[in-house]
Write a protein that holds these residues in place. Sequence first.
Motif, PDB file in Angstrom:
ATOM      1  N   PHE A 154     136.588  69.833  -9.680  1.00 46.48           N
ATOM      2  CA  PHE A 154     135.174  70.311  -9.471  1.00 46.48           C
ATOM      3  C   PHE A 154     134.238  69.007 -10.086  1.00 46.48           C
ATOM      4  CE2 PHE A 154     136.732  74.416  -9.412  1.00 46.48           C
ATOM      5  CZ  PHE A 154     136.523  75.071  -8.283  1.00 46.48           C
ATOM      6  N   GLY A 155     134.946  68.197 -11.029  1.00 44.52           N
ATOM      7  CA  GLY A 155     133.828  67.149 -11.433  1.00 44.52           C
ATOM      8  C   GLY A 155     133.916  66.045 -10.749  1.00 44.52           C
ATOM      9  N   PRO A 207     132.050  65.696  -5.006  1.00 49.68           N
ATOM     10  CA  PRO A 207     131.296  67.141  -5.128  1.00 49.68           C
ATOM     11  C   PRO A 207     130.364  67.185  -3.917  1.00 49.68           C
ATOM     12  CG  PRO A 207     131.224  65.996  -7.275  1.00 49.68           C
ATOM     13  CD  PRO A 207     131.518  64.952  -6.172  1.00 49.68           C
ATOM     14  N   THR A 220     130.011  73.300  -5.716  1.00 49.32           N
ATOM     15  CA  THR A 220     128.972  72.154  -6.301  1.00 49.32           C
ATOM     16  C   THR A 220     128.188  72.980  -7.418  1.00 49.32           C
ATOM     17  OG1 THR A 220     128.261  71.320  -4.169  1.00 49.32           O
ATOM     18  CG2 THR A 220     126.737  70.897  -5.713  1.00 49.32           C
ATOM     19  N   SER A 271     130.309  72.230 -10.311  1.00 47.87           N
ATOM     20  CA  SER A 271     130.682  71.070 -10.939  1.00 47.87           C
ATOM     21  C   SER A 271     129.647  70.805 -11.999  1.00 47.87           C
ATOM     22  CB  SER A 271     130.452  70.266  -9.773  1.00 47.87           C
ATOM     23  OG  SER A 271     129.455  69.973  -9.192  1.00 47.87           O
ATOM     24  N   THR A 300     130.999  65.433 -14.539  1.00 47.87           N
ATOM     25  CA  THR A 300     130.471  65.364 -13.235  1.00 47.87           C
ATOM     26  C   THR A 300     129.253  64.140 -13.283  1.00 47.87           C
ATOM     27  OG1 THR A 300     130.742  67.524 -12.465  1.00 47.87           O
ATOM     28  CG2 THR A 300     129.081  66.458 -11.500  1.00 47.87           C
TER      29      THR A 300
END
Length: 272
Positions: A192-193, A199, A207, A210, A216
């Motif tokens: 997720f980063g 993303p 999103t 993240s 991120t």
Amino acid sequence: MRPGGLWTTIAAELSKQHRNRRKGRATYFSLLFWPALSFLTSYYTMKPYRTGEGSVLSRIIPDERIPLFLLSGYLVFQLFWTVVEAAWIFEQERKDGTVETVFLTPAPKIAFLYGRSLYSLLHGIWMFAVFSLLTFVFVSDISSVNWTALTLALLLIMVAAVVWGALLSAVSLFSRESSFLYYIFQTPMELFGGVRIPPAVFPAWATGVSTLFPVTYSLILVRGALYGTIGTTWWWALCILAAGSIVLAGCTRYVLYRAEHHARLKGNWSLF
């Protein structure tokens, strides 16, 4: 808290961690091998996808810069993962009785947490950082790099990583088992980063996930500086990462206080 005592404790913790975690030349080999292997795996996984004009990836990764995108992703991910790993192996400190000794001394406890986090960052990133720097020379357009922004971003990211690691180490003081940190942060932070996948292609819920990881915002800063695209999003990421680090530093102090209070109430003769 005396400033001298703080820095003396940090230096002592750096020395202790170096003696504990230096396991011969094979250790230095692994510092490069596993991050480089992850980078190559991701590169050849993404390579079959269409990246030309009109594709989804072309709107996110300019000029087919997939190697640069992934290399920057794994460099930043490695910064944060090394400090997560420091909290993950914290259980060894519990088994060896080192934590009890530290907490029975008048040394600043917060310095102990920051010291182990700082050493993990330096120990776990230096070889891959050299590899990344040499690779950047071949895969990036040097003329497009905003060096001032990149230097500022890297300094802030390293501070954020140390703070992040200290907080996780403080959290792990509540339990003798720290392996849960591996399962919570390794794959989710990488996925997720934005390390391997932008993303922007995620659904709304992903999103949102993240935004919980400092990696991120760190990747927005590094990639923006490398691509020479310093805009509103870049400055927002800078402010959020800086403000978040200050908040997390405060949370670290609070969690440390609660952990020590909990240990005094629930611990045995060895404190923890």
